[in-house]
Motif scaffolding. Structure first.
Motif, PDB file in Angstrom:
ATOM      1  N   LYS A   3       0.838  -1.214   0.000  1.00  0.00           N
ATOM      2  CA  LYS A   3       0.000   0.000   0.000  1.00  0.00           C
ATOM      3  C   LYS A   3       0.870   1.259   0.000  1.00  0.00           C
ATOM      4  N   VAL A   4       1.922   1.244   0.816  1.00  0.00           N
ATOM      5  CA  VAL A   4       2.826   2.400   0.876  1.00  0.00           C
ATOM      6  C   VAL A   4       3.484   2.605  -0.485  1.00  0.00           C
ATOM      7  N   TYR A   5       3.935   1.524  -1.114  1.00  0.00           N
ATOM      8  CA  TYR A   5       4.528   1.630  -2.450  1.00  0.00           C
ATOM      9  C   TYR A   5       3.526   2.207  -3.456  1.00  0.00           C
ATOM     10  N   ALA A   6       2.306   1.729  -3.393  1.00  0.00           N
ATOM     11  CA  ALA A   6       1.291   2.132  -4.380  1.00  0.00           C
ATOM     12  C   ALA A   6       0.828   3.573  -4.189  1.00  0.00           C
ATOM     13  N   GLN A   7       0.854   4.061  -2.943  1.00  0.00           N
ATOM     14  CA  GLN A   7       0.233   5.349  -2.679  1.00  0.00           C
ATOM     15  C   GLN A   7       1.203   6.487  -2.384  1.00  0.00           C
ATOM     16  N   THR A   8       2.508   6.193  -2.319  1.00  0.00           N
ATOM     17  CA  THR A   8       3.461   7.281  -2.082  1.00  0.00           C
ATOM     18  C   THR A   8       4.682   7.117  -2.976  1.00  0.00           C
ATOM     19  N   GLN A   9       5.111   8.204  -3.541  1.00  0.00           N
ATOM     20  CA  GLN A   9       6.332   8.191  -4.340  1.00  0.00           C
ATOM     21  C   GLN A   9       7.541   7.972  -3.430  1.00  0.00           C
ATOM     22  N   ALA A  10       7.529   8.579  -2.260  1.00  0.00           N
ATOM     23  CA  ALA A  10       8.639   8.436  -1.316  1.00  0.00           C
ATOM     24  C   ALA A  10       8.784   6.981  -0.880  1.00  0.00           C
ATOM     25  N   GLY A  11       7.670   6.286  -0.678  1.00  0.00           N
ATOM     26  CA  GLY A  11       7.713   4.879  -0.282  1.00  0.00           C
ATOM     27  C   GLY A  11       8.432   4.027  -1.305  1.00  0.00           C
ATOM     28  N   ASN A  12       8.145   4.264  -2.578  1.00  0.00           N
ATOM     29  CA  ASN A  12       8.839   3.539  -3.642  1.00  0.00           C
ATOM     30  C   ASN A  12      10.334   3.815  -3.618  1.00  0.00           C
ATOM     31  N   TYR A  13      10.702   5.062  -3.465  1.00  0.00           N
ATOM     32  CA  TYR A  13      12.115   5.431  -3.421  1.00  0.00           C
ATOM     33  C   TYR A  13      12.805   4.773  -2.234  1.00  0.00           C
ATOM     34  N   LEU A  14      12.180   4.843  -1.060  1.00  0.00           N
ATOM     35  CA  LEU A  14      12.763   4.262   0.146  1.00  0.00           C
ATOM     36  C   LEU A  14      12.893   2.747   0.029  1.00  0.00           C
ATOM     37  N   GLY A  15      11.905   2.114  -0.571  1.00  0.00           N
ATOM     38  CA  GLY A  15      11.959   0.661  -0.772  1.00  0.00           C
ATOM     39  C   GLY A  15      13.113   0.272  -1.677  1.00  0.00           C
ATOM     40  N   ARG A  16      13.289   1.021  -2.750  1.00  0.00           N
ATOM     41  CA  ARG A  16      14.398   0.744  -3.666  1.00  0.00           C
ATOM     42  C   ARG A  16      15.730   0.963  -2.958  1.00  0.00           C
ATOM     43  N   PHE A  17      15.844   2.026  -2.183  1.00  0.00           N
ATOM     44  CA  PHE A  17      17.073   2.318  -1.458  1.00  0.00           C
ATOM     45  C   PHE A  17      17.407   1.185  -0.490  1.00  0.00           C
ATOM     46  N   ALA A  18      16.414   0.729   0.271  1.00  0.00           N
ATOM     47  CA  ALA A  18      16.641  -0.356   1.233  1.00  0.00           C
ATOM     48  C   ALA A  18      17.069  -1.637   0.516  1.00  0.00           C
ATOM     49  N   ALA A  19      16.418  -1.965  -0.599  1.00  0.00           N
ATOM     50  CA  ALA A  19      16.769  -3.167  -1.361  1.00  0.00           C
ATOM     51  C   ALA A  19      18.197  -3.062  -1.898  1.00  0.00           C
TER      52      ALA A  19
END
Length: 188
Positions: A111-127
């Motif tokens: 849900k965070v990935y789908a609804q926030t641009q920052a969430g996607n960026y943070l997820g990619r950074f963590a990965a």
């Protein structure tokens, strides 16, 4: 959740509404020293941020466990391959000290990935950070002797030597506790 916000703010400047949305999906979990966070054979349901404490990753063995990773204060942790694939974990995560985690479930993270641009960026950074750590670890095991790996800990990860029991350090660098004792005598 102050450390989690600080971690995110060091990567990307979050708008307050984005932070509120992301933070609402995390829950606090605590574990006692020695307690299992996720056992081998179970599916990882959470990506967690360590507020305090440390985690050991190991493959359970009949005679000896094989320790292959540690996570510490202000880091993300989980059986990430199980979290991503939704398959059972092949290893166990254990609290090496009393542990406080801020955890987000797999479904809430989507849900965070789908609804926030920052969430996607943070997820990619963590990965990306997890990939880099895994690559460094694999190369270390392939390129260096046990003594060289132990000496690398002094310069690259001295906190492991300060905080982790030596029997786990020995397993981490791929030797027995007796072998580690010999190495420590050689370099002192």
């Amino acid at each position: 959740m102050g450390y989690l916000r600080e971690y995110y703010d060091n990567i990307i400047r979050l708008q307050e509404n984005e932070w509120q949305f992301i933070a609402a999906h995390f829950t606090r979990r605590t574990f006692r020293k020695g307690e299992t966070i996720i056992a081998a054979g179970a599916r990882e349901e959470y990506l967690s941020f360590i507020e305090s404490g440390m985690v050991r990753f190991f493959v359970p063995g009949e005679e000896n466990d094989l320790t292959f990773h540690f996570s510490f204060h202000k880091e993300f942790t989980c059986a990430y391959d199980s979290f991503l694939t939704r398959m059972p974990s092949e290893y166990t995560l254990q609290a090496l000290s009393n542990l406080t985690l801020w955890s987000i479930s797999h479904s809430d993270l989507q849900k965070v990935y789908a609804q926030t641009q920052a969430g996607n960026y943070l997820g990619r950074f963590a990965a990306e950070q997890l990939f880099l750590a895994k690559s460094r670890r694999e190369l270390s095991l392939l390129k260096y002797t046990a003594k060289e790996r132990y000496l690398q800990l002094f310069t690259e990860q001295p906190h492991i030597l300060r905080q982790v029991p030596l029997k786990y350090v020995a397993s981490y660098i791929g030797i027995t506790p007796q072998g580690l004792s010999r190495i420590r005598k050689q370099i002192s």
